[in-house]
Design a protein around this motif. Structure first.
Motif, PDB file in Angstrom:
ATOM      1  N   PRO A  98      44.138  30.887  33.221  1.00 36.25           N
ATOM      2  CA  PRO A  98      44.383  32.458  33.745  1.00 36.25           C
ATOM      3  C   PRO A  98      44.533  33.088  34.773  1.00 36.25           C
ATOM      4  N   TYR A  99      44.777  34.135  34.747  1.00 39.17           N
ATOM      5  CA  TYR A  99      45.502  34.599  36.049  1.00 39.17           C
ATOM      6  C   TYR A  99      45.809  36.185  35.833  1.00 39.17           C
ATOM      7  N   LYS A 100      45.793  36.955  37.372  1.00 37.63           N
ATOM      8  CA  LYS A 100      45.627  38.652  36.945  1.00 37.63           C
ATOM      9  C   LYS A 100      47.051  39.290  37.641  1.00 37.63           C
ATOM     10  N   THR A 101      47.689  39.995  37.431  1.00 36.99           N
ATOM     11  CA  THR A 101      49.103  40.143  37.958  1.00 36.99           C
ATOM     12  C   THR A 101      48.614  41.315  39.289  1.00 36.99           C
ATOM     13  N   GLY A 102      49.297  40.610  40.529  1.00 38.16           N
ATOM     14  CA  GLY A 102      48.722  41.001  41.484  1.00 38.16           C
ATOM     15  C   GLY A 102      50.020  42.551  41.780  1.00 38.16           C
ATOM     16  N   PHE A 103      49.511  43.254  43.420  1.00 42.61           N
ATOM     17  CA  PHE A 103      50.330  43.999  43.754  1.00 42.61           C
ATOM     18  C   PHE A 103      51.758  44.636  43.562  1.00 42.61           C
ATOM     19  N   LEU A 104      52.010  43.421  43.590  1.00 39.34           N
ATOM     20  CA  LEU A 104      53.991  43.350  44.218  1.00 39.34           C
ATOM     21  C   LEU A 104      54.585  42.323  43.068  1.00 39.34           C
ATOM     22  N   GLY A 105      53.066  42.666  41.273  1.00 39.57           N
ATOM     23  CA  GLY A 105      53.769  41.658  40.280  1.00 39.57           C
ATOM     24  C   GLY A 105      53.553  40.253  39.615  1.00 39.57           C
ATOM     25  N   CYS A 106      52.971  39.665  41.553  1.00 39.23           N
ATOM     26  CA  CYS A 106      53.240  38.084  41.660  1.00 39.23           C
ATOM     27  C   CYS A 106      52.061  37.933  39.831  1.00 39.23           C
ATOM     28  N   TYR A 116      44.087  34.667  47.879  1.00 44.18           N
ATOM     29  CA  TYR A 116      45.282  34.803  47.096  1.00 44.18           C
ATOM     30  C   TYR A 116      45.728  35.272  48.650  1.00 44.18           C
ATOM     31  N   MET A 117      47.128  35.469  48.450  1.00 45.78           N
ATOM     32  CA  MET A 117      48.160  36.275  49.463  1.00 45.78           C
ATOM     33  C   MET A 117      49.441  36.312  48.473  1.00 45.78           C
ATOM     34  N   ASP A 139      49.245  42.053  49.951  1.00 45.18           N
ATOM     35  CA  ASP A 139      47.735  41.972  49.606  1.00 45.18           C
ATOM     36  C   ASP A 139      47.259  40.856  49.718  1.00 45.18           C
ATOM     37  N   ALA A 140      46.463  40.918  49.919  1.00 49.84           N
ATOM     38  CA  ALA A 140      45.230  39.901  49.847  1.00 49.84           C
ATOM     39  C   ALA A 140      44.002  39.842  49.283  1.00 49.84           C
ATOM     40  N   GLY A 141      43.245  38.749  48.886  1.00 49.81           N
ATOM     41  CA  GLY A 141      41.744  38.564  48.009  1.00 49.81           C
ATOM     42  C   GLY A 141      40.837  37.381  48.162  1.00 49.81           C
ATOM     43  N   VAL A 142      39.670  37.117  48.922  1.00 52.18           N
ATOM     44  CA  VAL A 142      39.148  35.999  47.791  1.00 52.18           C
ATOM     45  C   VAL A 142      38.824  36.011  46.826  1.00 52.18           C
ATOM     46  N   LEU A 143      38.825  34.535  46.288  1.00 53.13           N
ATOM     47  CA  LEU A 143      38.675  34.972  45.366  1.00 53.13           C
ATOM     48  C   LEU A 143      37.481  34.034  44.988  1.00 53.13           C
ATOM     49  N   ASN A 144      36.970  32.343  45.765  1.00 50.72           N
ATOM     50  CA  ASN A 144      35.744  32.422  45.654  1.00 50.72           C
ATOM     51  C   ASN A 144      35.586  31.685  46.806  1.00 50.72           C
TER      52      ASN A 144
END
Length: 170
Positions: A98-106, A116-117, A139-144
């Motif tokens: 499972p993944y989502k596509t980030g701001f830069l496409g990663c 993630y960063m 971009d960055a965020g907390v997942l857990n």
């Protein structure tokens, strides 16, 4: 000084285990690394070290973007194996992850990761067998937020994970 003495001394440096992903057009890949670190806070910059023999290395060189995600301590060994024991040249590592596509496409892997960063590469440093990729966090965020980071020491001594001989080519 003997190489063995140097290696023994280096074993006491602490590391985490991270998934690093990238994208090049529609192609996506990732691998496990143990060298991810913050370089500056303002602007937020970080660096990763990636073996030159890996597909992910080649893709980061071309795309100039990557995402880094610290693994959580209870990550199962088979999950680590997806990114650490097989080559993206012959296996789609993200097919069942499972993944989502980030701001830069990663790809941002959302299972067994803490945060993630996403980084845009501004510099590369040739380190012989590896390249140090340095860039600005876009971009960055907390997942857990409740998770505990998986350290290299915990991986080797508690999970009893091994580093496969071909891991540098993944």
């Amino acid at each position: 000084m003997a190489v063995n003495d140097i290696n023994q001394g280096l074993n006491y440096i602490t590391y985490g285990l991270y998934i690093v992903t990238t994208c090049e057009g529609e192609k996506k890949n990732g691998l496990i690394v143990n060298t991810v670190f913050q370089v500056t806070a303002d602007p937020a910059q970080m660096a990763i070290s990636v073996n030159k023999n890996s597909l992910t290395h080649d893709m980061i060189l071309k795309s100039r973007v990557f995402a880094a995600m610290p693994l959580e301590q209870n990550t199962p060994l088979p999950f680590i194996g997806i990114f650490g024991f097989r080559s993206g040249r012959t296996f789609d590592k993200l097919a069942k992850v499972p993944y989502k596509t980030g701001f830069l496409g990663c790809p941002i892997v959302v299972e067994h990761t803490l945060s993630y960063m996403e980084v845009e590469v501004s510099q590369t440093v040739d380190m012989g067998t590896h390249t140090l990729f340095i860039g600005q966090v876009k971009d960055a965020g907390v997942l857990n937020p409740e998770g505990v980071a998986l350290t290299y020491d915990y991986y080797h001594n508690v999970i009893k994970g091994k580093t496969p001989a071909g891991a540098t080519h993944l």
